[in-house]
Design a protein around this motif. Structure first.
Motif, PDB file in Angstrom:
ATOM      1  N   UNK A   1       0.840  -1.176   0.000  1.00  0.00           N
ATOM      2  CA  UNK A   1       0.000   0.000   0.000  1.00  0.00           C
ATOM      3  C   UNK A   1       0.884   1.237   0.000  1.00  0.00           C
ATOM      4  N   UNK A   2       0.669   2.118  -0.905  1.00  0.00           N
ATOM      5  CA  UNK A   2       1.462   3.341  -0.950  1.00  0.00           C
ATOM      6  C   UNK A   2       0.921   4.336   0.073  1.00  0.00           C
ATOM      7  N   UNK A   3       1.812   5.152   0.652  1.00  0.00           N
ATOM      8  CA  UNK A   3       1.353   6.114   1.650  1.00  0.00           C
ATOM      9  C   UNK A   3       0.404   7.131   1.025  1.00  0.00           C
ATOM     10  N   UNK A   4      -0.663   7.489   1.754  1.00  0.00           N
ATOM     11  CA  UNK A   4      -1.588   8.521   1.332  1.00  0.00           C
ATOM     12  C   UNK A   4      -1.856   9.415   2.522  1.00  0.00           C
ATOM     13  N   UNK A   5      -2.270  10.604   2.227  1.00  0.00           N
ATOM     14  CA  UNK A   5      -2.580  11.560   3.276  1.00  0.00           C
ATOM     15  C   UNK A   5      -3.912  12.195   2.933  1.00  0.00           C
ATOM     16  N   UNK A  54       1.705   8.266   6.396  1.00  0.00           N
ATOM     17  CA  UNK A  54       2.344   7.030   6.855  1.00  0.00           C
ATOM     18  C   UNK A  54       3.382   6.621   5.842  1.00  0.00           C
ATOM     19  N   UNK A  55       4.583   6.332   6.320  1.00  0.00           N
ATOM     20  CA  UNK A  55       5.663   5.937   5.427  1.00  0.00           C
ATOM     21  C   UNK A  55       6.340   4.677   5.952  1.00  0.00           C
ATOM     22  N   UNK A  58      12.782   1.969   3.996  1.00  0.00           N
ATOM     23  CA  UNK A  58      13.711   0.969   3.458  1.00  0.00           C
ATOM     24  C   UNK A  58      13.039  -0.256   2.848  1.00  0.00           C
ATOM     25  N   UNK A  59      12.013  -0.026   2.033  1.00  0.00           N
ATOM     26  CA  UNK A  59      11.377  -1.129   1.337  1.00  0.00           C
ATOM     27  C   UNK A  59      10.429  -1.956   2.179  1.00  0.00           C
ATOM     28  N   UNK A  60      10.192  -1.545   3.410  1.00  0.00           N
ATOM     29  CA  UNK A  60       9.275  -2.238   4.312  1.00  0.00           C
ATOM     30  C   UNK A  60       7.855  -2.099   3.782  1.00  0.00           C
ATOM     31  N   UNK A  61       7.024  -3.098   3.985  1.00  0.00           N
ATOM     32  CA  UNK A  61       5.616  -3.021   3.603  1.00  0.00           C
ATOM     33  C   UNK A  61       4.795  -2.760   4.852  1.00  0.00           C
ATOM     34  N   UNK A  62       4.099  -1.663   4.867  1.00  0.00           N
ATOM     35  CA  UNK A  62       3.277  -1.246   5.995  1.00  0.00           C
ATOM     36  C   UNK A  62       1.828  -1.520   5.641  1.00  0.00           C
ATOM     37  N   UNK A  93       6.763   7.323  10.451  1.00  0.00           N
ATOM     38  CA  UNK A  93       7.664   6.521   9.625  1.00  0.00           C
ATOM     39  C   UNK A  93       7.966   5.234  10.377  1.00  0.00           C
ATOM     40  N   UNK A  94       7.752   4.109   9.715  1.00  0.00           N
ATOM     41  CA  UNK A  94       7.931   2.820  10.375  1.00  0.00           C
ATOM     42  C   UNK A  94       9.055   2.055   9.680  1.00  0.00           C
TER      43      UNK A  94
END
Length: 168
Positions: A1-5, A54-55, A58-62, A93-94
């Motif tokens: 999922x790409x970050x959205x605001x 939400x970000x 380093x390539x992590x999937x949130x 940022x996670x």
């Protein structure tokens, strides 16, 4: 999922359908909250979940469950506060794992320098800076972790403290 605001309430997404299951799994306090407190917690959780950027680092999937876990824990701290108490949190940022800082930096006393490796579980940047969290620490210190150790509570408490101009 790409970050959205979602900057406007009318355009933001809702919480996942199972947000109460996430809350009961990741909050020790869930069972003692009354209906009004759960409703307010849901609103505070939604405010964080939908209104913040939400970000994943380093390539992590949130995923939605992770976002909800963080938002519900941070929301618990804000139960008795104004709805805009996290207004200075621009982004969350996670990282997938705890970061370790290397190299010289100020030590534990004025005038002392250390180069000991320093694990960083989280960080609350001053002013409108982000909250940075390590997912492995969130999982380790969540509901089943050692009592008194919760990186989400810790970093979001710093952001609340920064509203008064003090830094803990």
């Amino acid at each position: 999922m790409s970050p959205r605001w979602w900057p406007f309430r009318s355009e933001r997404e809702g919480l996942p359908d199972d947000w109460t299951a996430v809350a009961s799994r990741h909050l020790r306090h869930w069972t003692v909250l009354g209906p009004t407190e759960r409703r307010v917690l849901g609103q505070r959780t939604l405010d964080l979940y939908a209104d913040k950027r939400w970000e994943a680092a380093r390539g992590f999937t949130l995923n939605d469950r992770m976002r909800c876990t963080i938002a519900v824990q941070a929301g618990l701290l804000a139960l008795g506060l104004d709805g805009d108490c996290y207004r200075h949190v621009q982004a969350i940022i996670v990282h997938p794992t705890t970061k370790v800082l290397h190299g010289p930096r100020p030590g534990p006393a004025p005038g002392v320098v250390t180069d000991e490796p320093m694990p960083v579980l989280g960080l609350a940047q001053d002013r409108r800076g982000p909250v940075v969290l390590a997912w492995d620490a969130i999982e380790r210190h969540g509901r089943g972790g050692r009592q008194g150790h919760n990186v989400v509570f810790h970093e979001f408490a710093h952001k609340l403290d920064m509203l008064s101009g003090c830094l803990l």
